[in-house]
Design a protein around this motif. Structure first.
Motif, PDB file in Angstrom:
ATOM      1  N   THR A 142     -11.237 -20.943  44.431  1.00 16.55           N
ATOM      2  CA  THR A 142     -11.560 -21.315  45.810  1.00 16.55           C
ATOM      3  C   THR A 142     -10.255 -21.452  46.592  1.00 16.55           C
ATOM      4  O   THR A 142      -9.347 -22.170  46.187  1.00 16.55           O
ATOM      5  N   ASN A 154     -12.825 -20.551  51.384  1.00 12.74           N
ATOM      6  CA  ASN A 154     -13.837 -19.654  50.829  1.00 12.74           C
ATOM      7  C   ASN A 154     -13.847 -19.809  49.309  1.00 12.74           C
ATOM      8  O   ASN A 154     -12.785 -19.929  48.684  1.00 12.74           O
ATOM      9  N   GLN A 156     -16.474 -20.847  45.571  1.00 14.63           N
ATOM     10  CA  GLN A 156     -17.687 -21.381  44.959  1.00 14.63           C
ATOM     11  C   GLN A 156     -17.345 -22.484  43.969  1.00 14.63           C
ATOM     12  O   GLN A 156     -16.367 -22.392  43.227  1.00 14.63           O
ATOM     13  N   ALA A 196     -21.200 -24.014  57.156  1.00 18.65           N
ATOM     14  CA  ALA A 196     -20.474 -23.064  56.313  1.00 18.65           C
ATOM     15  C   ALA A 196     -20.617 -23.382  54.826  1.00 18.65           C
ATOM     16  O   ALA A 196     -20.093 -22.653  53.982  1.00 18.65           O
ATOM     17  N   THR A 198     -23.198 -23.970  51.617  1.00 12.43           N
ATOM     18  CA  THR A 198     -24.539 -23.718  51.099  1.00 12.43           C
ATOM     19  C   THR A 198     -24.660 -24.319  49.708  1.00 12.43           C
ATOM     20  O   THR A 198     -23.769 -24.128  48.867  1.00 12.43           O
ATOM     21  N   PHE A 215     -21.382 -23.168  47.813  1.00 10.20           N
ATOM     22  CA  PHE A 215     -20.656 -22.013  48.331  1.00 10.20           C
ATOM     23  C   PHE A 215     -19.996 -22.381  49.659  1.00 10.20           C
ATOM     24  O   PHE A 215     -20.623 -23.004  50.524  1.00 10.20           O
ATOM     25  N   ASP A 217     -18.206 -20.650  52.855  1.00 10.19           N
ATOM     26  CA  ASP A 217     -18.076 -19.361  53.538  1.00 10.19           C
ATOM     27  C   ASP A 217     -17.375 -19.565  54.877  1.00 10.19           C
ATOM     28  O   ASP A 217     -17.988 -19.953  55.864  1.00 10.19           O
ATOM     29  N   GLU A 218     -16.058 -19.359  54.870  1.00  5.54           N
ATOM     30  CA  GLU A 218     -15.251 -19.535  56.079  1.00  5.54           C
ATOM     31  C   GLU A 218     -15.375 -20.963  56.632  1.00  5.54           C
ATOM     32  O   GLU A 218     -15.525 -21.179  57.838  1.00  5.54           O
TER      33      GLU A 218
END
Length: 382
Positions: A142, A154, A156, A196, A198, A215, A217-218
């Motif tokens: 990450t 970004n 996981q 952002a 999840t 997760f 994401d940006e």
């Protein structure tokens, strides 16, 4: 071995047990079951503890604590875990997130995060492990890349307990590459409400909320979200481990269930194989050993001299106790006729399910043995 912590500790145990008997349902098996009401019970109970200054007893008063000793906080840990942790996920914020923010946070971070923990209003999760970086945490992928006055994250995380119900995440990400993989890591304090992020639950036999994928994401973060110094997060991680690995008093639940077994079985106790009763007695001695090792680490924490080998030795002993006692207890309850003492049977089965993950969570037992071996070798060389 005398484990008496004094009259104040005895009175505190009595007060905690009275509150549990008064406010926690008799069939309670933890906050994270298929019944959402169990989590509600835990959240209400946390607020009750906070109102009585029993939730963060050893925290300084300036941060919402009770200015009590670490030994009184140890009593709280023991009674909570022995009674299926009626604080729910709050032990994470109380045992290590809060103390780590006290040590490494800015005044603004302390004002933002410590009061909600002290009042039992907020749940934290830990963004450490990844699919390719579990026991070898420093191999995480990450990433946080610089963008203006902040970073974009970004990646996981996996096995993230309480991510579905947490409001904040204690997140470890790579901000640069150094000579060693432990270099270039940074801690961020991020809100789980950010779109952002999840979360995907991982269903297991331990019930909901325990294991999740997360997760990023940006995800946009700023300098204000950084805990400690950029690229120097590994030293904070080591601090986290020293608090986290002694924070759950696993030995307390083991001892409570083992001590209850003869009374639950009654006359059937004498009919158990002598070999099984011998293993039961051995588990009780192992409970005392784990308790003594926990108290040693607590004492070291109080003086600020905890080393990785200290917590590793305790972690090995207590997680093995968790699993070995679970096996003994499962054999003991097999002698109970169906329909009798069902709550005790359910307690033991719940303990067994949790125990299966104990030698993996918070650092696998193999990694703990490596840490302990290194510490012993280093000591032998000096």
């Amino acid at each position: 071995m005398d484990f008496d912590l004094g009259e104040a500790a005895t009175a505190l145990r009595g007060e905690l047990r009275g509150l549990i008997a008064e406010q926690i349902p008799a069939d309670f098996l933890g906050a994270f079951t298929d019944d959402p009401a169990d989590l509600d019970v835990a959240q209400r109970f946390c607020r009750t503890l906070a109102q009585r200054h029993l939730l963060c007893m050893s925290w300084p008063g300036e941060f919402g604590g009770g200015d009590s000793s670490v030994w009184e906080q140890t009593v709280v840990r023991e009674e909570m875990w022995a009674h299926h942790e009626p604080r729910g996920a709050q032990y994470m914020g109380v045992n290590w997130v809060g103390p780590i923010i006290m040590r490494h946070g800015t005044p603004e971070q302390q004002r933002t995060h410590l009061p909600p923990i002290a009042t039992g209003e907020v749940i934290w999760c830990q963004g450490f492990s990844e699919p390719e970086a579990g026991s070898d945490l420093a191999s995480l992928r990450t990433s946080a890349r610089r963008e203006g006055d902040g970073w974009r994250i970004n990646g996981q995380k996996i096995w993230t307990s309480y991510a579905t119900v947490a409001q904040w995440c204690f997140l470890l990400a790579r901000t640069s590459k150094g000579e060693k993989k432990q270099h270039g890591l940074t801690i961020f304090l991020v809100p789980m409400s950010d779109p952002a992020i999840t979360v995907r639950p991982i269903r297991t036999m331990m019930g909901p909320h325990h294991l999740n994928e997360v997760f990023f994401d940006e995800l946009k973060v700023t300098t204000a979200d950084v805990l400690g110094t950029v690229d120097k997060g590994w030293s904070i991680v080591q601090d986290v481990m020293s608090f986290e690995r002694v924070g759950i008093a696993r030995y307390a639940r083991c001892e409570k269930l083992l001590q209850a077994a003869p009374a639950v079985l009654g006359d059937a106790w004498d009919d158990l194989p002598a070999e099984l009763r011998g293993r039961w007695a051995r588990m009780l001695t192992h409970c005392r050993r784990a308790r003594l090792m926990a108290y040693r680490v607590v004492s070291l924490q109080n003086t600020g001299r905890v080393k990785p080998g200290d917590t590793a030795a305790y972690r090995i002993a207590v997680t093995k106790l968790d699993q070995d006692s679970a096996e003994v207890l499962m054999e003991i309850v097999a002698a109970l006729p169906r329909g009798e003492c069902e709550y005790f049977r359910q307690e033991v089965e719940d303990h067994w399910r949790y125990a299966q993950a104990s030698t993996v969570s918070s650092g696998s037992i193999e990694m703990q043995r490596i840490l302990l071996s290194r510490a012993m070798l280093a000591e032998a060389r000096t």
